[in-house]
Design a protein around this motif. Structure first.
Motif, PDB file in Angstrom:
ATOM      1  N   HIS A   1       0.843  -1.092   0.004  1.00 65.27           N
ATOM      2  CA  HIS A   1       0.132  -0.104  -0.148  1.00 65.27           C
ATOM      3  C   HIS A   1       0.802   1.060  -0.092  1.00 65.27           C
ATOM      4  N   VAL A   2       1.809   1.204   0.731  1.00 68.09           N
ATOM      5  CA  VAL A   2       2.822   2.242   0.849  1.00 68.09           C
ATOM      6  C   VAL A   2       3.527   2.400  -0.532  1.00 68.09           C
ATOM      7  N   TRP A   3       3.821   1.583  -1.075  1.00 72.00           N
ATOM      8  CA  TRP A   3       4.550   1.764  -2.643  1.00 72.00           C
ATOM      9  C   TRP A   3       3.622   2.270  -3.582  1.00 72.00           C
ATOM     10  N   SER A   4       2.396   1.826  -3.292  1.00 69.09           N
ATOM     11  CA  SER A   4       1.082   2.147  -4.243  1.00 69.09           C
ATOM     12  C   SER A   4       0.858   3.888  -4.248  1.00 69.09           C
ATOM     13  N   ILE A   5       0.717   4.044  -3.077  1.00 70.84           N
ATOM     14  CA  ILE A   5       0.425   5.497  -2.777  1.00 70.84           C
ATOM     15  C   ILE A   5       1.702   6.420  -3.210  1.00 70.84           C
ATOM     16  N   ARG A   6       2.653   6.085  -2.757  1.00 69.53           N
ATOM     17  CA  ARG A   6       3.890   6.721  -2.975  1.00 69.53           C
ATOM     18  C   ARG A   6       4.036   6.856  -4.465  1.00 69.53           C
ATOM     19  N   ALA A   7       3.739   5.833  -5.362  1.00 63.94           N
ATOM     20  CA  ALA A   7       3.966   5.959  -6.787  1.00 63.94           C
ATOM     21  C   ALA A   7       3.016   6.947  -7.461  1.00 63.94           C
ATOM     22  N   ARG A   8       1.775   6.788  -6.983  1.00 62.99           N
ATOM     23  CA  ARG A   8       0.612   7.778  -7.475  1.00 62.99           C
ATOM     24  C   ARG A   8       1.123   9.142  -7.192  1.00 62.99           C
ATOM     25  N   LEU A   9       1.553   9.272  -6.014  1.00 59.94           N
ATOM     26  CA  LEU A   9       1.954  10.783  -5.783  1.00 59.94           C
ATOM     27  C   LEU A   9       3.020  11.240  -6.525  1.00 59.94           C
ATOM     28  N   GLU A  10       4.054  10.489  -6.726  1.00 57.39           N
ATOM     29  CA  GLU A  10       5.362  10.796  -7.605  1.00 57.39           C
ATOM     30  C   GLU A  10       4.805  11.097  -8.930  1.00 57.39           C
ATOM     31  N   ILE A  11       3.849  10.207  -9.522  1.00 55.07           N
ATOM     32  CA  ILE A  11       3.306  10.474 -10.976  1.00 55.07           C
ATOM     33  C   ILE A  11       2.726  11.694 -11.063  1.00 55.07           C
ATOM     34  N   ALA A  12       1.864  12.027 -10.050  1.00 56.20           N
ATOM     35  CA  ALA A  12       1.042  13.311 -10.040  1.00 56.20           C
ATOM     36  C   ALA A  12       1.905  14.549  -9.553  1.00 56.20           C
ATOM     37  N   GLN A  13       3.116  14.417  -9.304  1.00 52.57           N
ATOM     38  CA  GLN A  13       4.055  15.432  -8.683  1.00 52.57           C
ATOM     39  C   GLN A  13       3.407  16.233  -7.829  1.00 52.57           C
ATOM     40  N   ALA A  14       2.774  15.540  -6.935  1.00 54.89           N
ATOM     41  CA  ALA A  14       2.188  16.256  -5.651  1.00 54.89           C
ATOM     42  C   ALA A  14       3.237  16.299  -4.414  1.00 54.89           C
ATOM     43  N   LYS A  15       4.119  17.416  -4.709  1.00 53.47           N
ATOM     44  CA  LYS A  15       5.172  17.376  -3.903  1.00 53.47           C
ATOM     45  C   LYS A  15       5.074  17.450  -2.400  1.00 53.47           C
ATOM     46  N   ARG A  16       4.014  18.487  -2.010  1.00 55.33           N
ATOM     47  CA  ARG A  16       3.764  18.728  -0.605  1.00 55.33           C
ATOM     48  C   ARG A  16       3.154  17.342  -0.112  1.00 55.33           C
ATOM     49  N   ASP A  17       2.064  16.844  -0.700  1.00 54.95           N
ATOM     50  CA  ASP A  17       1.431  15.704  -0.343  1.00 54.95           C
ATOM     51  C   ASP A  17       2.393  14.424  -0.241  1.00 54.95           C
ATOM     52  N   LEU A  18       3.494  14.153  -1.183  1.00 55.11           N
ATOM     53  CA  LEU A  18       4.470  13.161  -1.059  1.00 55.11           C
ATOM     54  C   LEU A  18       5.223  13.290   0.161  1.00 55.11           C
ATOM     55  N   ALA A  19       5.709  14.664   0.510  1.00 49.59           N
ATOM     56  CA  ALA A  19       6.675  14.958   1.714  1.00 49.59           C
ATOM     57  C   ALA A  19       5.882  14.598   2.977  1.00 49.59           C
ATOM     58  N   ILE A  20       4.449  14.923   2.934  1.00 47.18           N
ATOM     59  CA  ILE A  20       3.609  14.483   4.200  1.00 47.18           C
ATOM     60  C   ILE A  20       3.512  13.075   4.269  1.00 47.18           C
ATOM     61  N   PHE A  21       3.410  12.316   3.437  1.00 47.96           N
ATOM     62  CA  PHE A  21       3.269  11.094   3.215  1.00 47.96           C
ATOM     63  C   PHE A  21       4.452  10.254   3.904  1.00 47.96           C
ATOM     64  N   ASN A  22       5.548  10.659   2.948  1.00 46.72           N
ATOM     65  CA  ASN A  22       6.831  10.060   3.365  1.00 46.72           C
ATOM     66  C   ASN A  22       7.240  10.390   5.012  1.00 46.72           C
ATOM     67  N   LEU A  23       7.133  11.700   5.341  1.00 46.88           N
ATOM     68  CA  LEU A  23       7.314  11.957   6.858  1.00 46.88           C
ATOM     69  C   LEU A  23       6.566  11.279   7.893  1.00 46.88           C
ATOM     70  N   ALA A  24       5.365  11.320   7.357  1.00 45.72           N
ATOM     71  CA  ALA A  24       4.314  10.732   8.306  1.00 45.72           C
ATOM     72  C   ALA A  24       4.710   8.866   8.519  1.00 45.72           C
ATOM     73  N   ILE A  25       5.105   8.479   7.594  1.00 50.91           N
ATOM     74  CA  ILE A  25       5.612   6.923   7.800  1.00 50.91           C
ATOM     75  C   ILE A  25       6.749   6.860   8.566  1.00 50.91           C
ATOM     76  N   ASP A  26       7.731   7.622   8.083  1.00 53.53           N
ATOM     77  CA  ASP A  26       9.183   7.668   8.978  1.00 53.53           C
ATOM     78  C   ASP A  26       8.869   8.070  10.235  1.00 53.53           C
ATOM     79  N   SER A  27       8.162   9.361  10.472  1.00 60.92           N
ATOM     80  CA  SER A  27       8.231   9.878  12.062  1.00 60.92           C
ATOM     81  C   SER A  27       7.493   9.131  13.036  1.00 60.92           C
ATOM     82  N   LYS A  28       6.400   8.344  12.541  1.00 63.75           N
ATOM     83  CA  LYS A  28       5.196   7.655  13.304  1.00 63.75           C
ATOM     84  C   LYS A  28       4.855   8.731  14.422  1.00 63.75           C
TER      85      LYS A  28
END
Length: 207
Positions: A29-56
């Motif tokens: 699921h993480v890979w699928s969401i990340r790929a969609r955000l990268e394709i959409a070039q949604a830079k802010r949302d991608l940063a939120i998503f990635n940091l949300a996963i890492d930071s817990k």
């Protein structure tokens, strides 16, 4: 006292909603969401998503992350420390390469707005996104990959990496520290540890 007619007709706030602990995302699921955000070039949302996963982090702490929390000048740190709003205690988290890259991609946009918050709000009266906005993003992400959004929420993001760490190591103390829990019992409840999990760990140990 008998209930008034209006009380009998009032719809329960949780009618039709799934109440209870939200599921963590699986790696696919993480890979699928990340790929969609990268394709959409949604830079802010991608940063939120990635940091949300890492930071817990809890939603209330994630949305208030400042540039100084994760950056030293123009460089994104590999580790960061914040003080949790709920407990008043510090918690440290790792910032993996994908998260660092997505935050670095966001920095020029933040420079144009002069915001000191990492996830600046789009409303004039809000310096950062709200927890409600963050929750809407999470529901949109899971919907786009075909998951039932009622089963997921902002706590899904907090639990995702912690769940994988526990599955791979069985180390509850490590998960407790990473989540910033003061008591191990809280981590046990939060992760939904069951007897089968405990037995599986025990079966790996021979004396």
């Amino acid at each position: 006292m008998p209930a008034r007619p209006a009380d009998r007709c009032r719809r329960p706030w949780n009618k039709g909603l799934l109440i209870g602990q939200k599921k963590p995302l699986e790696p696919k699921h993480v890979w699928s969401i990340r790929a969609r955000l990268e394709i959409a070039q949604a830079k802010r949302d991608l940063a939120i998503f990635n940091l949300a996963i890492d930071s817990k982090l809890r939603a209330c702490d994630l949305v208030k992350l400042r540039l100084d929390d994760v950056c030293s000048g123009a460089n994104v740190r590999r580790r960061a420390t914040i003080v949790q709003k709920k407990t008043g205690r510090p918690v440290q988290f790792e910032i993996m390469e994908q998260s660092r890259n997505s935050v670095e991609a966001l920095l020029p946009m933040l420079g144009a707005t002069a915001s000191r918050y990492l996830f600046s709000g789009r409303l004039h009266n809000s310096p950062h996104i709200s927890t409600r906005q963050y929750a809407r993003l999470v529901h949109a992400w899971v919907n786009k990959i075909g998951l039932e959004s009622a089963s997921y929420g902002t706590h899904s993001m907090r639990r995702t990496k912690a769940a994988q760490i526990y599955r791979k190591t069985g180390n509850l103390r490590a998960v407790q520290l990473l989540l910033g829990h003061t008591k191990l019992e809280s981590t046990v409840r939060y992760q939904g540890i069951e007897l089968d999990d405990a037995l599986n760990i025990a079966e790996q140990i021979e004396l």
